[in-house]
Design an enzyme around this catalytic site. Structure first.
Site, PDB file in Angstrom:
ATOM      1  N   SER A   1       0.874  -1.274  -0.214  1.00 56.06           N
ATOM      2  CA  SER A   1      -0.049  -0.056  -0.101  1.00 56.06           C
ATOM      3  C   SER A   1       0.884   1.100   0.024  1.00 56.06           C
ATOM      4  O   SER A   1       0.632   2.252  -0.586  1.00 56.06           O
ATOM      5  CB  SER A   1      -0.898  -0.094   1.292  1.00 56.06           C
ATOM      6  OG  SER A   1      -1.734  -1.139   1.067  1.00 56.06           O
TER       7      SER A   1
ATOM      8  N   ASP B   1      -4.663   3.832 -12.477  1.00 61.20           N
ATOM      9  CA  ASP B   1      -5.831   4.759 -13.275  1.00 61.20           C
ATOM     10  C   ASP B   1      -6.614   3.989 -14.226  1.00 61.20           C
ATOM     11  O   ASP B   1      -7.870   3.923 -14.375  1.00 61.20           O
ATOM     12  CB  ASP B   1      -5.671   6.087 -13.497  1.00 61.20           C
ATOM     13  CG  ASP B   1      -5.404   7.109 -12.168  1.00 61.20           C
ATOM     14  OD1 ASP B   1      -5.843   6.671 -10.854  1.00 61.20           O
ATOM     15  OD2 ASP B   1      -5.039   8.433 -12.576  1.00 61.20           O
TER      16      ASP B   1
ATOM     17  N   GLY C   1     -25.838 -23.598   0.230  1.00 61.64           N
ATOM     18  CA  GLY C   1     -25.863 -24.359   1.519  1.00 61.64           C
ATOM     19  C   GLY C   1     -24.527 -25.377   1.185  1.00 61.64           C
ATOM     20  O   GLY C   1     -23.555 -24.974   0.816  1.00 61.64           O
ATOM     21  N   GLY C   2     -24.810 -26.400   1.782  1.00 58.24           N
ATOM     22  CA  GLY C   2     -23.550 -27.645   1.803  1.00 58.24           C
ATOM     23  C   GLY C   2     -23.180 -27.747   0.533  1.00 58.24           C
ATOM     24  O   GLY C   2     -21.990 -27.838   0.354  1.00 58.24           O
TER      25      GLY C   2
ATOM     26  N   GLU D   1      -4.212  -4.582  -6.802  1.00 57.13           N
ATOM     27  CA  GLU D   1      -4.062  -3.346  -7.505  1.00 57.13           C
ATOM     28  C   GLU D   1      -4.691  -2.021  -6.392  1.00 57.13           C
ATOM     29  O   GLU D   1      -5.588  -1.215  -6.894  1.00 57.13           O
ATOM     30  CB  GLU D   1      -4.967  -3.610  -8.678  1.00 57.13           C
ATOM     31  CG  GLU D   1      -4.183  -4.243  -9.877  1.00 57.13           C
ATOM     32  CD  GLU D   1      -4.802  -4.089 -11.132  1.00 57.13           C
ATOM     33  OE1 GLU D   1      -4.949  -5.122 -11.866  1.00 57.13           O
ATOM     34  OE2 GLU D   1      -4.945  -3.065 -11.721  1.00 57.13           O
TER      35      GLU D   1
END
Lengths: 265, 385
Positions: free
Chosen positions: B131, B239, B339-340, B363
């Site tokens: 960062s 950007d 679920g499972g 990114e």
């Protein structure tokens, strides 16, 4: 090398339903695709062109909407498309279809003609060989491998292939011009490219009528088709499947007994 | 929803979807389990011209913009985020050349990139510079006609597989952030090697490795832009690429949502398909709404970028932030409604959930995106006074 690929627009049989009362295909609302075997023919033609140079033309006989099949072929990299079309061609059997396609091929000229082994709607596997007979050139059907192909500046050349037979494989060499029909084992058809798709939108599809390929209405379409359909029916579903029960030994015993009764063992 | 895409944009979407369905879906689980780089799929993408989408026609590309790239990335991501990360990281690595390369540099690299012959990677992150990009320790020392690179880049997508690397290094450490420069380094340059392949939670089809530079000499003309412009190159690159990460979020969320809908229509409990229950319906309704909102933001941001606007930092950060936080929620809820079954590897949603997590991290983490957005808000407010 000038290569012609014969393709057919067919209903996507994975989506087709059968009308149980009339025994005919329900074609309404069923998407049309290029006959899957013809996709392998297109790939074979493109592969040969990429290796040897030249040009690939896709040809189909059909109603105006069959143009979509030609554009799809162009999106894969085929150079141009030729649509043999007109009311006079309607109702054609394999003989009339082959006569029309061979006329179109004669009109443009080709060193090699590639077809799928058969169409998934009719399943006759007759059109490829019949086109070769009309053109009076050699043909090799059920090609599963192209071993080598060559052509010189005067269009003299040959193609050597493996032909898939029930009992094995034949290696066959044919002088050009020649026709081959291909099976799925030959290759994996490429996907379209973006440039191909853009090109397919723009390209003008050439159209040929019976008159333009020098054929009279009597010899094409329904009039030129000696085939008579006697009856269309849905084969009865295969039944008699039985699941054996009990322990493994009991099942094997029961299976052997049944096979012996049916004289299979 | 109809986003009024042009005929060519629809073609791009359809083509990418066809590749996703026919070539990626059948192998995605195997690629994930074997952590195998998707070379076969990269060759298909190359043959389909998709590597050339955003590259100008004069350099062999199709000359399209961010929206077109976004559409392709979205469709590939719906099938497999590992594959789409490989594809998108190639674009990320290409932007420095596209945005800052000299005509000679562009001519040298872009045609091969457009044709998919050479894959690209972008090298910014280091062990102590994530960062905080200002913590870069890799150096580039000018010696006659060469720069000599020393240092290690970490967690580089396409590392070891790519042939072209755009790398940020300090050419003058005393200047701090203004002392960074961007360079092109080609694979097989002596002194350039790779660390081990990282073992990741998700996006396992993509390759992540260290780039190791030990007295790696590259020609002086491999600098992108001028000396000291390294951070500008990196920021402008991010950007441009951020909206693509947003597109990945939309894609993977849509992929998971489609699985959830299919499953809840067929799974029967208490005598009814579970989609008949309001608890499930409300979850699905929220998921669909969030996906559509994210898609609208991502598409419009891409269009805004393509209009030639240069104040794209804030909106591209918003698109990345919103779409990827959404992707994490939607993929998690896809597992929940299934679920499972959703938790089992028989279904693709557990992979999608594992894969989606990276979108909030790479990114620029989503916390950094919030910083970027806030900094721009403060600037705008100060200007308005």
């Amino acid at each position: 090398m000038r290569i012609a690929v014969c393709i057919k627009q067919v209903p996507d049989t994975a989506e087709v339903k059968i009308n149980r009362e009339t025994g005919t295909l329900v074609r309404e609302g069923v998407p049309s695709i290029i006959n899957p075997y013809d996709m392998h023919a297109i790939e074979a033609a493109l592969g040969l062109r990429d290796a040897l140079g030249g040009k690939v033309t896709a040809i189909t006989m059909g109603p105006p909407q069959a143009e979509a099949a030609l554009r799809e072929a162009i999106s894969m990299g085929v150079d141009d498309g030729l649509l043999v079309t007109g009311r006079e061609f309607a109702g054609a059997d394999t003989l009339a279809t082959s006569r029309a396609l061979s006329g179109a091929i004669r009109a443009i000229g080709a060193d090699l003609i590639v077809c799928g082994k058969q169409a998934i709607d009719g399943d006759t596997a007759q059109v490829g060989p019949e086109v070769a007979e009309f053109l009076d050139i050699p043909h090799v059907s059920y090609v599963r491998k192209i071993i080598e192909a060559e052509i010189d500046h005067e269009a003299r050349g040959s193609i050597k292939v493996e032909r898939l037979m029930d009992e094995g494989v034949d290696v066959v060499q044919a002088e050009l011009p020649a026709l081959i029909t291909v099976v799925r084992e030959l290759n994996t058809p490429r996907l379209p490219s973006l440039r191909g798709k853009i090109n397919a939108k723009k390209t003008e599809i050439k159209k040929l009528s019976a008159a333009e390929i020098g054929l009279t209405p009597e010899v094409v379409g329904f009039n030129g088709s000696p085939t008579q359909v006697k009856k269309i029916f849905t084969p009865a579903p295969r039944c008699g499947r039985r699941v054996l029960e009990g322990g493994l030994e009991e099942q094997v015993e029961a299976l052997v007994k049944e096979l012996m009764e049916k004289k299979c063992l | 929803m109809d986003y009024f895409l042009s005929e060519e944009q629809m073609m791009i979407k359809e083509l990418a979807r066809q590749i996703a369905v026919e070539k990626i879906v059948p192998v995605r689980q195997e690629l994930d389990e074997k952590e195998e780089f998707p070379w076969e799929i990269m060759r298909v993408l190359a043959g389909s011209d998709l590597f050339g989408l955003f590259i100008p026609e004069e350099f062999g590309g199709l000359g399209k913009g961010s929206l077109e790239l976004t559409l392709a990335v979205e469709e590939l991501s719906a099938a497999c985020l590992g594959v789409s990360t490989t594809y998108a990281a190639n674009a990320l690595g290409t932007y420095p050349i596209l945005l800052f390369g000299t005509p000679e540099q562009k001519q040298k690299y872009l045609p091969d990139i457009a044709a998919g012959k050479r894959l690209v990677a972008f090298g910014l992150t280091e062990a102590n510079a994530g960062s905080d990009a200002g913590g870069i320790q890799t150096t580039a020392r000018l010696e006659g006609g060469h720069y000599v690179l020393n240092g290690t880049k970490q967690w580089i997508t396409n590392g070891g597989e790519a042939e072209i690397y755009t790398v940020i290094a300090m050419s003058d450490k005393s200047k701090g952030p203004r002392g960074a420069s961007a360079f092109v380094v080609e694979k097989d340059t002596p002194g350039f090697s790779f660390g081990k392949k990282e073992r990741k939670m998700g996006i396992r089809a993509s390759a992540t490795r260290e780039l190791v530079f030990e007295d790696c000499r590259i020609p002086r003309e491999n600098i992108l832009g001028r000396e000291g412009m390294g951070f500008i190159v990196a920021m402008k690159t991010l950007d441009s690429s951020r909206v693509g990460v947003g597109a990945q979020g939309v894609g993977v969320a849509q992929g998971a949502f489609d699985e959830a809908i299919k499953f809840t229509r067929s799974r029967v409990q208490f005598g009814h398909p579970i989609i008949a229950f309001q608890a499930i319906q409300h979850m699905l309704a929220d998921m669909a709404t969030e996906i559509e909102a994210a898609r609208a933001l991502v598409y419009h941001t891409a269009r805004y970028m393509d209009s030639g606007a240069n104040d794209v930092t804030k909106v591209s950060a918003m698109a990345k932030l919103f779409a990827t936080d959404m992707a994490m929620r939607v993929t998690t809820n896809a597992v929940q409604v299934m679920g499972g079954s959703g938790y089992m590897r028989e279904y693709p949603v557990e992979k999608m959930m594992r894969d989606a997590k990276i979108l909030q991290i790479y990114e620029g983490t989503n916390q950094i995106q919030r910083n970027v957005i806030a900094q721009n808000l403060i600037k705008e407010a100060a200007k308005a006074k």
